[in-house]
Scaffold this motif. Structure first.
Motif, PDB file in Angstrom:
ATOM      1  N   ASP A   1      54.068  18.114  -3.265  1.00 47.48           N
ATOM      2  CA  ASP A   1      54.737  19.174  -2.513  1.00 47.48           C
ATOM      3  C   ASP A   1      53.799  20.364  -2.269  1.00 47.48           C
ATOM      4  N   SER A   2      52.913  20.622  -3.231  1.00 46.30           N
ATOM      5  CA  SER A   2      51.939  21.692  -3.059  1.00 46.30           C
ATOM      6  C   SER A   2      50.990  21.383  -1.905  1.00 46.30           C
ATOM      7  N   LYS A   3      50.551  20.133  -1.847  1.00 44.49           N
ATOM      8  CA  LYS A   3      49.664  19.720  -0.757  1.00 44.49           C
ATOM      9  C   LYS A   3      50.367  19.856   0.585  1.00 44.49           C
ATOM     10  N   GLU A   4      51.632  19.461   0.625  1.00 40.26           N
ATOM     11  CA  GLU A   4      52.396  19.551   1.861  1.00 40.26           C
ATOM     12  C   GLU A   4      52.534  21.009   2.296  1.00 40.26           C
ATOM     13  N   TYR A   5      52.802  21.884   1.337  1.00 44.32           N
ATOM     14  CA  TYR A   5      52.884  23.313   1.630  1.00 44.32           C
ATOM     15  C   TYR A   5      51.553  23.795   2.198  1.00 44.32           C
TER      16      TYR A   5
END
Length: 246
Positions: A217-221
Motif C-alpha cells: 500500500d505504501s508503494k501504491e501511495y
C-alpha cells in the motif's frame, strides 16, 4: 577510489537510488521502507532544511506517525545531544520510577536500543505544535546541524528549549555499520546526496486496521504521489559502494 568516482558508479548502476538523491537535493519527499525483519514500516522522508508547514501537514495527515528529525552522528556529538534513554537512566539513580521504566536490553524486539534524543521547540515558537511552528523548529534543526558541521561555535540551547514538540533522533556513531533504522538510512542518503544530514522521518500508518501501512500500500501511495520508494537494503548496498567498502 575517490568519493566522486564511487558516486558516478553508483548512480550509473542504481537508477532508483539516483532518483532518490536527486529528489532530496531538490528538497522533495521520498519513501523509505526499512526491512521485513526490522520495524516493517515505510516512512515519508524529507530534508529538514526544506520543510514547510505544508510538508508537516502532509506527514501529519497522510502518514500519521511521529514526525521526527534524524541528525547525523558527528553533528549530534558536536551539539552534545544525549540519547533519551541515557538521560532517564541517569535520572533513575534518584527516582525508582524512572529506573524501572527506562529501556533495558531485550525490550525492543527490532533493535538493541532506541535512537530518541531530546524533544524540542525553537525559541521563536509559541506553543510549538502548529504546523508552521513545527516546520520552523525542524528547519532550524537543519540549519544548526549545517552550522555545527561547518565549525561554527553555536550552542544548541541558544536556539532550542525542551520539552517540545519535535523529536530528535541521534544516528548511531557508525551509522549503517551499527544500526539500520530509518534514522541511519535517511542520514546515509543525505550524506550521499551531499546535503545537510538532518532528515525528517514519519511513519506511514493504516487508517483501516490500526497497523503500519503495508509495503504494498505504501508503494501504491508513492506511485499516486510521484514519490521514489527505497528499501533499506538498497540504501545499505549503495552506501557501502559510496564509502568504498564494497
Amino acid at each position: 577510489m575517490s568519493g566522486s568516482t564511487v558516486y558516478e558508479c553508483l548512480t550509473y548502476r542504481n537508477e532508483n537510488i539516483n532518483r532518490a538523491l536527486e529528489a532530496l537535493r531538490a528538497g522533495k519527499m521520498i519513501q523509505i521502507y526499512d526491512s521485513d525483519s526490522r520495524e516493517g514500516e515505510t516512512d515519508l522522508v524529507i530534508p529538514a532544511k526544506a520543510v514547510t508547514f505544508k510538508d508537516v501537514k502532509w506527514m501529519r495527515k497522510d502518514a500519521g506517525g511521529l514526525i521526527c528529525v534524524a541528525v547525523d552522528p558527528v553533528a549530534s556529538k558536536q551539539l552534545r545531544l544525549p540519547f533519551m534513554a541515557e538521560l532517564v537512566r541517569e535520572a533513575g539513580k534518584t527516582s525508582d520510577v524512572l529506573g524501572e521504566i527506562v529501556e533495558k536490553e531485550g525490550d525492543l524486539k527490532y533493535d538493541s536500543h532506541s535512537s530518541f534524543s531530546l524533544w524540542v521547540n525553537h525559541r521563536e515558537t509559541r506553543t510549538g505544535i502548529p504546523d508552521n511552528e513545527r516546520a520552523l523548529t525542524i528547519r532550524k534543526i537543519g540549519e544548526i546541524t549545517e552550522k555545527k558541521l561547518s565549525g561554527d561555535e553555536i550552542h544548541f540551547g541558544d536556539e532550542f528549549r525542551t520539552p517540545g514538540h519535535v523529536a530528535l533522533l541521534r544516528a548511531a556513531e557508525g551509522l549503517l555499520d551499527d544500526r539500520k533504522g530509518q534514522t541511519e538510512l535517511s542520514v546515509a542518503l543525505a550524506r550521499m546526496a551531499g546535503i545537510t544530514p538532518a532528515m525528517v522521518v514519519c511513519e506511514m500508518l493504516d487508517d483501516n486496521n490500526g497497523k503500519a501501512l503495508s509495503k504494498e500500500d505504501s508503494k501504491e501511495y508513492g506511485k499516486e504521489h510521484g514519490l521514489v520508494f527505497l528499501e533499506g537494503q538498497e540504501i545499505v548496498e549503495a552506501y557501502m559502494k559510496w564509502t568504498g567498502l564494497e
